[in-house]
Design an enzyme around this catalytic site. Structure first.
Site, PDB file in Angstrom:
ATOM      1  N   ASP A  88      20.129  72.262  36.269  1.00  0.00           N
ATOM      2  CA  ASP A  88      18.928  72.149  35.415  1.00  0.00           C
ATOM      3  C   ASP A  88      17.714  71.666  36.192  1.00  0.00           C
ATOM      4  O   ASP A  88      16.698  71.288  35.620  1.00  0.00           O
ATOM      5  CB  ASP A  88      19.201  71.201  34.248  1.00  0.00           C
ATOM      6  CG  ASP A  88      19.553  69.795  34.725  1.00  0.00           C
ATOM      7  OD1 ASP A  88      19.581  69.551  35.958  1.00  0.00           O
ATOM      8  OD2 ASP A  88      19.808  68.924  33.867  1.00  0.00           O
ATOM      9  N   ARG A 131      -6.370  58.561  43.914  1.00  0.00           N
ATOM     10  CA  ARG A 131      -7.776  58.726  43.515  1.00  0.00           C
ATOM     11  C   ARG A 131      -8.046  58.268  42.083  1.00  0.00           C
ATOM     12  O   ARG A 131      -9.176  58.045  41.715  1.00  0.00           O
ATOM     13  CB  ARG A 131      -8.226  60.165  43.755  1.00  0.00           C
ATOM     14  CG  ARG A 131      -8.515  60.405  45.237  1.00  0.00           C
ATOM     15  CD  ARG A 131      -8.780  61.850  45.544  1.00  0.00           C
ATOM     16  NE  ARG A 131      -7.581  62.640  45.417  1.00  0.00           N
ATOM     17  CZ  ARG A 131      -7.543  63.956  45.544  1.00  0.00           C
ATOM     18  NH1 ARG A 131      -8.642  64.617  45.795  1.00  0.00           N
ATOM     19  NH2 ARG A 131      -6.403  64.603  45.444  1.00  0.00           N
ATOM     20  N   LYS A 146     -23.347  62.110  48.492  1.00  0.00           N
ATOM     21  CA  LYS A 146     -22.552  63.017  47.651  1.00  0.00           C
ATOM     22  C   LYS A 146     -22.543  62.556  46.193  1.00  0.00           C
ATOM     23  O   LYS A 146     -22.390  61.377  45.917  1.00  0.00           O
ATOM     24  CB  LYS A 146     -21.118  63.048  48.198  1.00  0.00           C
ATOM     25  CG  LYS A 146     -20.113  63.741  47.302  1.00  0.00           C
ATOM     26  CD  LYS A 146     -18.771  63.898  48.002  1.00  0.00           C
ATOM     27  CE  LYS A 146     -17.654  63.224  47.232  1.00  0.00           C
ATOM     28  NZ  LYS A 146     -16.333  63.429  47.827  1.00  0.00           N
ATOM     29  N   THR A 178     -16.090  69.142  49.075  1.00  0.00           N
ATOM     30  CA  THR A 178     -16.946  68.121  49.690  1.00  0.00           C
ATOM     31  C   THR A 178     -17.334  68.527  51.108  1.00  0.00           C
ATOM     32  O   THR A 178     -18.517  68.513  51.481  1.00  0.00           O
ATOM     33  CB  THR A 178     -16.177  66.766  49.743  1.00  0.00           C
ATOM     34  OG1 THR A 178     -15.818  66.412  48.413  1.00  0.00           O
ATOM     35  CG2 THR A 178     -17.000  65.679  50.374  1.00  0.00           C
TER      36      THR A 178
HETATM   37  C1  R5P Z   1     -13.073  61.362  47.503  1.00  0.00           C
HETATM   38  O1  R5P Z   1     -13.604  60.298  47.271  1.00  0.00           O
HETATM   39  C2  R5P Z   1     -12.279  61.642  48.727  1.00  0.00           C
HETATM   40  O2  R5P Z   1     -12.568  60.716  49.732  1.00  0.00           O
HETATM   41  C3  R5P Z   1     -12.519  63.052  49.240  1.00  0.00           C
HETATM   42  O3  R5P Z   1     -13.885  63.163  49.605  1.00  0.00           O
HETATM   43  C4  R5P Z   1     -12.197  64.061  48.192  1.00  0.00           C
HETATM   44  O4  R5P Z   1     -10.931  63.822  47.657  1.00  0.00           O
HETATM   45  C5  R5P Z   1     -12.255  65.449  48.744  1.00  0.00           C
HETATM   46  O5  R5P Z   1     -11.978  66.343  47.710  1.00  0.00           O
HETATM   47  P1  R5P Z   1     -12.396  67.851  47.807  1.00  0.00           P
HETATM   48  O6  R5P Z   1     -11.860  68.399  49.100  1.00  0.00           O
HETATM   49  O7  R5P Z   1     -11.743  68.495  46.612  1.00  0.00           O
HETATM   50  O8  R5P Z   1     -13.883  67.917  47.725  1.00  0.00           O
END
Ligand code: R5P
Length: 293
Positions: free
Chosen positions: A36, A93, A189, A223
């Site tokens: 399972d 996170r 950012k 990011t």
């Molecule tokens: C966020 O605070 C982390 O330090 C990274 O910048 C983030 O997790 C990156 O996520 P992604 O690649 O989806 O933009």
């Protein structure tokens, strides 16, 4: 009393490297699935009164269950100490409640791990205060110096500037720049949603510069891709992106390359073809110093 390394399925390379570096044998296990799909694990070696270091990511979800079962089995078998090494601490996170009604996921996972553990070591946790969620002594180590050494020793890299993609990652950028011996700064950012981020065109004087952008995690690549595009727009010559934890979800890699990234560097906390930096040595150092103190 001996010292042993027990590898979870998610962190075999790190566990093997640790075993080799420290000379501590790997514990034999049987890990399989019931029909399972529930997980079955068994420790095959005699480990009563031994000091065991279990190495396992808490990502993706199924590896959390595996870690908890391994810890329970170790406790049942009478291990003297159980040190949990978490190369990538998934759920880090959600380290606070961003909205009413949410859990503090990192704390929920940490509390469960604390149940059958003596100590824990986490590599580059997303935020330092995550360590306080454990009910046992918890320490972290960073892969930033290993990443910086890698790039420094790379032929013709000649990095002029290390950048953090946001202010929260500034300490990492500073640490890397100290090793590389160059300048550092950060970008501005704003996260709009899980998939969308905005990078403000802060004036950075990047014209004709070779840049390293360093972060703890690359997930969707949003990011980094936005940062790369902005730096290219401002005239950067070459852009390297580096992270400790390379999740590379979906088309993250394509996003980075098409934004104009020259090289992607990650560690082996999560194995991928970009795992160019090994983290075992920084963990080994802590284990040698802290395991039996
Ligand atoms: C966020 O605070 C982390 O330090 C990274 O910048 C983030 O997790 C990156 O996520 P992604 O690649 O989806 O933009």
């Amino acid at each position: 009393m001996g010292r042993y390394i027990l590898s979870g399925s998610a962190s075999k390379t790190v566990a093997k490297d640790l075993s080799k570096q420290l000379g501590w044998p790997l514990v034999k296990t049987e890990i399989k699935r019931f029909p399972d799909n529930e997980l079955y694990i068994r420790i095959l070696d005699e480990i009563e009164d031994e000091d065991i270091v279990v190495v396992q990511n808490t990502y993706p979800d199924n590896n959390i269950i595996e870690l908890l079962l391994l810890q329970d089995a170790l406790s049942e078998a009478g291990a003297n100490t159980i040190t949990v090494v978490i190369p990538y601490f998934g759920y880090s996170r959600q380290d606070k409640k961003f909205n009413k009604g949410e859990p503090i996921s990192a704390r929920a996972i940490a509390e469960h791990i604390s149940l059958h553990a003596s100590k824990t070591i986490i590599i580059d946790p997303h935020k330092k205060h995550i360590l306080d969620f454990f009910r046992i002594p918890a320490v972290s180590c960073t892969a930033v110096s290993e990443i910086a050494e890698y790039i420094k020793n790379k032929k013709n890299s000649n990095i002029d500037l290390v950048l953090a993609p946001d202010k929260g990652a500034l300490e990492r950028a500073q640490m890397a720049s100290n090793i590389i011996d160059c300048e550092y700064d950060y970008m501005e950012k704003t996260r709009i949603s899980d998939h969308i981020v905005e990078i403000k065109p802060k004036n950075l004087n990047v014209k004709k510069k070779k840049i390293l952008i360093i972060d703890d995690i690359i997930s969707t690549g949003g990011t980094m891709a936005k940062s790369i595009k902005e730096l290219k727009r401002q005239g950067a010559e070459k852009i390297y992106v580096a992270c400790t934890h390379g999740l590379f979800i979906g088309n993250a890699v394509e996003k980075l390359l098409s934004a104009g990234c020259d090289e992607i560097i990650s560690t082996d906390t999560i194995h991928s073809k970009f795992s160019k930096v090994k983290i075992a040595s920084c963990v080994a150092k802590i284990l040698e110093e802290k395991l039996l103190d």
